[in-house]
Enzyme design. Structure first.
Site, mmCIF file in Angstrom:
data_model
loop_
_atom_site.group_PDB
_atom_site.id
_atom_site.type_symbol
_atom_site.label_atom_id
_atom_site.label_comp_id
_atom_site.label_asym_id
_atom_site.label_seq_id
_atom_site.Cartn_x
_atom_site.Cartn_y
_atom_site.Cartn_z
ATOM 1 N NE ARG A 106 -4.060 1.656 3.785
ATOM 2 C CZ ARG A 106 -3.955 2.826 3.160
ATOM 3 N NH1 ARG A 106 -4.688 3.061 2.095
ATOM 4 N NH2 ARG A 106 -3.119 3.748 3.598
ATOM 5 C CE1 TYR A 155 -1.649 -4.804 5.792
ATOM 6 C CE2 TYR A 155 -1.507 -4.312 3.444
ATOM 7 C CZ TYR A 155 -1.535 -3.882 4.751
ATOM 8 O OH TYR A 155 -1.457 -2.541 5.041
ATOM 9 C CB ILE A 200 5.437 -5.360 7.218
ATOM 10 C CG1 ILE A 200 5.949 -6.784 7.013
ATOM 11 C CG2 ILE A 200 5.528 -4.570 5.909
ATOM 12 C CD1 ILE A 200 5.143 -7.608 6.028
ATOM 13 C CB THR A 248 -0.917 0.015 1.233
ATOM 14 O OG1 THR A 248 -1.660 -1.202 1.282
ATOM 15 C CG2 THR A 248 -1.872 1.188 1.188
ATOM 16 C CB THR A 249 3.841 2.151 2.047
ATOM 17 O OG1 THR A 249 3.144 1.828 3.250
ATOM 18 C CG2 THR A 249 4.719 3.354 2.299
ATOM 19 C CE LYS A 274 1.682 -4.387 6.948
ATOM 20 N NZ LYS A 274 1.886 -3.526 5.759
#
Length: 293
Positions: free
Chosen positions: A140, A135, A206, A46-47, A164
């Protein structure tokens, strides 16, 4: 899966002022986090603003990171989506040379049931040529991968080796840690609660802030894994205010301000994201100046 114990960092995609991918800056960032002592790299999460990258740009980012890393650290690649068949097709056709695992987000927008989430990840685990890290980020995706579903997947699909966990719920993380099979890793996806999660039995993080201040954050995680609680919390509280700041006006706008202050890349983000305001930019620059001095 000891290679994923410790601090992984969710790499940004640096852009030039014209919004094109800045590969030279990406190389600088990879070297910055490796020199800072992190344990592994996460690409196209995402980052990385992966939702705004073209297919060609994604391949450029992967190629740049792999070349800059030069096999120094394990690499995790973001491969996920809300169309299970499309994700499986990518797993069957992608070249995974140099990739040690994938990070696959729970299906977003569709809001599947727990059974749907289970079947989605079961299909991914059975078709991925590399290990899979689930994840879970309900803020989100619109749906939460519940502990019972995680434990079921961990027991049923050998290729699923970690989660995660970014629900922001320490109790939920502890339930997974309590009931997980031996060897399954619970990795924090929330920088602020990384240390308590590690102390409860988590495997690390993470991180976003960990790529801005890799030396301090990765050392905090290592101290936590060694149960050196006082020393670990001293570092946590040294960094804590910056964690709030980088997410105050959205990710990765905040962390890119830190990189700008470190002269690693521009603070450019792509719409629909926008830069942080001047007040927050100044606060992040001042914090960064003080922490690295």
């Amino acid at each position: 899966m000891q290679k994923f114990v410790g601090t992984g960092v969710a790499l940004v995609t640096p852009f030039k002022k014209d919004f094109s991918v800045d590969t030279e800056a990406l190389v600088r960032i990879v070297n910055h986090v490796i020199d800072g002592g992190v344990e592994y790299l996460v690409v196209l999460g995402t980052t990385a603003e992966s939702a705004t990258l073209t297919a060609e740009e994604k391949e450029l980012v992967i190629k740049t990171v792999l070349q800059a890393n030069n096999k120094r650290l394990p690499v995790v690649l973001g491969v996920g989506g809300n169309n299970t068949a499309e994700v499986v097709n990518e797993l069957k056709t992608r070249n995974f040379e140099g990739i040690d695992a994938i990070l696959s987000v729970s299906p977003y927008y569709n809001k599947p049931t727990q059974e749907g989430i289970y079947q989605h990840f079961k299909a991914i685990g059975e078709n991925s040529p590399v290990p899979v890290i689930i994840y879970n980020v309900p803020g989100r995706t619109g749906s939460n991968v519940l502990p019972a579903t995680v434990i079921r997947l961990a027991n049923d699909v050998k290729n699923i080796i970690a989660i995660k966990e970014a629900a922001g719920d320490l109790v939920q993380a502890m339930k997974i840690i309590q009931h997980k099979p031996e060897g399954f890793l619970v990795i924090s996806g929330d920088d602020m609660i990384t240390l308590p999660m590690v102390l409860a039995g988590g495997a690390g993080v993470i991180s976003v802030i960990g790529e801005g201040y890799p030396k301090q954050f990765s050392e905090m995680v290592r101290l936590g894994l060694l149960h050196k609680v006082a020393d670990a919390y001293a570092l946590h509280y040294q960094i804590a205010d910056s964690i709030d700041m980088i997410f105050e006006q959205g990710n990765p706008a905040g962390i890119k301000e830190i990189f700008k202050a470190l002269n690693l890349c521009e603070n450019t983000v792509r719409l629909p994201l926008v830069n942080v305001n001047d007040d927050l930019a100044k606060r992040l620059a001042n914090f960064t100046k003080n922490i690295i001095s």
